[in-house]
Design a protein around this motif. Structure first.
Motif, PDB file in Angstrom:
ATOM      1  N   GLY A 122    -121.830   6.268  -6.583  1.00  0.00           N
ATOM      2  CA  GLY A 122    -121.230   7.658  -7.478  1.00  0.00           C
ATOM      3  C   GLY A 122    -122.576   8.057  -8.314  1.00  0.00           C
ATOM      4  N   ILE A 123    -123.051   7.597  -8.627  1.00  0.00           N
ATOM      5  CA  ILE A 123    -124.924   8.146  -9.143  1.00  0.00           C
ATOM      6  C   ILE A 123    -125.845   9.030  -8.277  1.00  0.00           C
ATOM      7  CG2 ILE A 123    -126.566   7.688 -10.936  1.00  0.00           C
ATOM      8  CD1 ILE A 123    -124.024   7.301 -12.198  1.00  0.00           C
ATOM      9  N   THR A 124    -125.784   8.376  -7.625  1.00  0.00           N
ATOM     10  CA  THR A 124    -126.979   8.406  -6.169  1.00  0.00           C
ATOM     11  C   THR A 124    -126.500  10.768  -6.033  1.00  0.00           C
ATOM     12  OG1 THR A 124    -127.509   6.603  -5.602  1.00  0.00           O
ATOM     13  CG2 THR A 124    -128.117   9.216  -3.994  1.00  0.00           C
ATOM     14  N   SER A 125    -125.080  10.675  -5.968  1.00  0.00           N
ATOM     15  CA  SER A 125    -124.136  11.435  -5.306  1.00  0.00           C
ATOM     16  C   SER A 125    -124.783  12.507  -6.918  1.00  0.00           C
ATOM     17  CB  SER A 125    -122.707  11.368  -5.566  1.00  0.00           C
ATOM     18  OG  SER A 125    -122.356  11.094  -6.187  1.00  0.00           O
ATOM     19  N   LEU A 126    -124.233  12.357  -8.383  1.00  0.00           N
ATOM     20  CA  LEU A 126    -124.723  13.335  -9.239  1.00  0.00           C
ATOM     21  C   LEU A 126    -126.351  13.331  -9.450  1.00  0.00           C
ATOM     22  CD1 LEU A 126    -123.073  14.028 -11.361  1.00  0.00           C
ATOM     23  CD2 LEU A 126    -123.947  12.379 -12.581  1.00  0.00           C
ATOM     24  N   GLY A 152    -122.045  20.088  -8.237  1.00  0.00           N
ATOM     25  CA  GLY A 152    -122.677  18.739  -8.100  1.00  0.00           C
ATOM     26  C   GLY A 152    -121.372  18.211  -8.933  1.00  0.00           C
ATOM     27  N   GLY A 178    -119.759  14.577  -8.278  1.00  0.00           N
ATOM     28  CA  GLY A 178    -119.729  13.038  -8.916  1.00  0.00           C
ATOM     29  C   GLY A 178    -119.292  12.806  -9.712  1.00  0.00           C
ATOM     30  N   THR A 197    -116.786  10.710  -7.484  1.00  0.00           N
ATOM     31  CA  THR A 197    -116.848   9.577  -6.625  1.00  0.00           C
ATOM     32  C   THR A 197    -117.179   8.833  -8.164  1.00  0.00           C
ATOM     33  OG1 THR A 197    -118.909  10.830  -5.251  1.00  0.00           O
ATOM     34  CG2 THR A 197    -119.028   8.719  -5.456  1.00  0.00           C
ATOM     35  N   GLY A 242    -131.295   8.522  -6.283  1.00  0.00           N
ATOM     36  CA  GLY A 242    -130.759   9.961  -6.081  1.00  0.00           C
ATOM     37  C   GLY A 242    -131.954  10.734  -6.729  1.00  0.00           C
ATOM     38  N   TRP A 281    -131.613  14.873 -16.479  1.00  0.00           N
ATOM     39  CA  TRP A 281    -129.978  14.282 -15.360  1.00  0.00           C
ATOM     40  C   TRP A 281    -130.790  12.039 -15.297  1.00  0.00           C
ATOM     41  CZ3 TRP A 281    -127.691  17.886 -15.619  1.00  0.00           C
ATOM     42  CH2 TRP A 281    -127.778  19.001 -15.349  1.00  0.00           C
ATOM     43  N   SER A 312    -127.222  10.297 -16.188  1.00  0.00           N
ATOM     44  CA  SER A 312    -126.880   9.194 -15.515  1.00  0.00           C
ATOM     45  C   SER A 312    -126.694   8.198 -16.562  1.00  0.00           C
ATOM     46  CB  SER A 312    -127.499   9.330 -14.554  1.00  0.00           C
ATOM     47  OG  SER A 312    -129.076   8.363 -14.950  1.00  0.00           O
TER      48      SER A 312
END
Length: 414
Positions: A31-35, A291, A295, A298, A357, A379, A383
């Protein structure tokens, strides 16, 4: 059991259930990677594009008719005043005077709904006809991919020549056909193509820049049978730090040309042009919203998965909770223990997600062009805040359930 002991116990619990912790942390990490990845990629691409287009319109400003949308302006909010548009004579005189200080270009919008023909072929009635001079392409940051710019003779006499966009070329000409020195017609006149602009694209399906046709400014003036065309002078600023000074100089020149009296307000406008960077920032804003949305969805799934695992953990450790309560642990400390465990798992997954990410985002961003490595500190901080919030939300129900267990029943649990 104090807070520090709860933190130690959280790490011991994480270590004793390493596989489950890794799998749960991976859910959060994805989830954090996508965000972070999407936001980093957007910022990296924006930085690369801004760097490659840094000279296009960054310091430009326009001198144009007052009340550009309708020619009317309000004085102190009392009564509307009607100011005459800037004429072709005034625009050319301004350009001649300002040439001693810098580069300027005169443009006028002829039509946005012209039908262009070549033999039996014709475009939809949505072609844009724009009058421009020799500096138009330089100041607008548009390259001529094939052919040439207008010559001094063509500009001086207003010859029927034009530079067309790629969409006009694709509509009227075959792939094997060379449009240069070919003829097209619109408004009942035949024009010779001397150049083709590079493909510029558009946003939201709007490719108007690619279906534009640029003609000499004097030729455009000759099409103005009613004298209603508006002429805009775009000036390329020399120094961003002196932009206000240069705008003041331009104001003084135009006031002199239009004979605005002392104490009278300007009968025209001097405004900073919207730069490519500002347009890009607007686009990037929409991409960031997308984005955030992806995020968030996810992370919502990740938080539900974490909550489910924490509920299972409470069930598995019912007897342990009973022992802690029998030894004097309060419901508050029990809640703290499970909340801290959830936060620890989220933060560990968040660290992995941030690293992945940043890497993925920079790889995607640098596909636009070679550049440096971007570390989005905003970010990253955001995050980790999200990780803590997700941990609190996901661990709240399991922690509350654990704190309400009866110690006697818990000790008897098998």
């Amino acid at each position: 059991m104090n807070l520090l002991e709860n933190i130690r116990e959280a790490f011991r619990s994480v270590k004793s259930n390493l596989l489950r912790t890794i799998l749960t942390g991976l859910i959060i990490a994805i989830g954090i990677t996508s965000l972070v990845g999407m936001l980093t990629a957007i910022d990296a691409m924006k930085a690369q594009i801004e760097e490659s287009l840094s000279g296009f319109g960054a310091n430009n400003f326009d001198v144009r008719s007052k009340g550009f949308s309708g020619g009317r302006a309000r004085s102190s909010g009392i009564a509307p005043k009607n100011y005459p548009n800037i004429t072709y004579r005034e625009a050319t005189e301004f350009k001649e005077r300002y040439n001693e200080r810098g580069v300027s270009s005169i443009t006028t919008f002829v039509s946005g709904s012209a039908e262009v023909k070549k033999g039996s072929k014709k475009t939809n009635p949505n072609s844009r006809i724009i009058g421009g001079d020799d500096n138009y392409f330089l100041i607008k940051g548009v390259a001529i991919e094939k052919g040439r710019n207008f010559s001094n003779v063509e500009l001086s006499y207003g010859n029927n020549v034009c530079v067309i966009g790629t969409e006009i070329q694709q509509t009227l000409f075959d792939d094997t056909e060379d449009p240069i020195n070919q003829y097209i017609s619109f408004y009942g006149r035949r024009y010779t193509i001397v150049g083709i602009m590079e493909k510029q694209g558009g946003v939201g399906g709007d490719s108007g820049a690619d279906r534009a046709i640029i003609i000499p400014i004097l030729n455009a003036r000759n099409l103005d049978s009613r004298g209603s065309f508006r002429y805009t002078i775009t000036i390329a600023g020399q120094d961003p730090l002196r932009l206000q000074y240069e705008m003041g100089q331009a104001t003084g020149i135009m006031r002199s040309i239009r004979e605005d009296g002392v104490g009278m307000e300007d009968s025209f406008e001097v405004v900073k042009s919207q730069t490519l960077g500002e347009s890009l920032e607007e686009i990037a804003g929409y991409l960031r919203i997308g984005g955030f949305g992806i995020g968030f969805i996810t992370l919502l799934g990740a938080s539900i998965g974490l909550m489910n695992i924490m509920l299972v953990s409470v069930t598995e450790r019912t007897r342990e909770i009973g022992i802690r309560k029998a030894m004097g642990a309060t419901p508050l400390r029990i809640r703290q223990q499970f909340l801290i465990e959830a936060i620890v798992i989220c933060v560990m997954g968040g660290i992995l997600g941030v690293i992945m990410g940043i890497g993925i985002g920079n790889i995607v961003g640098n596909t636009v062009g070679p550049g440096g490595f971007l570390v989005p500190w905003v970010w990253i901080i955001f995050s980790f805040i999200v990780c803590i919030v997700v941990g609190l939300v996901s661990g709240l129900i399991p922690a509350y359930k654990a704190s309400k267990l009866d110690p006697i029943e818990s000790l008897r649990y098998e």
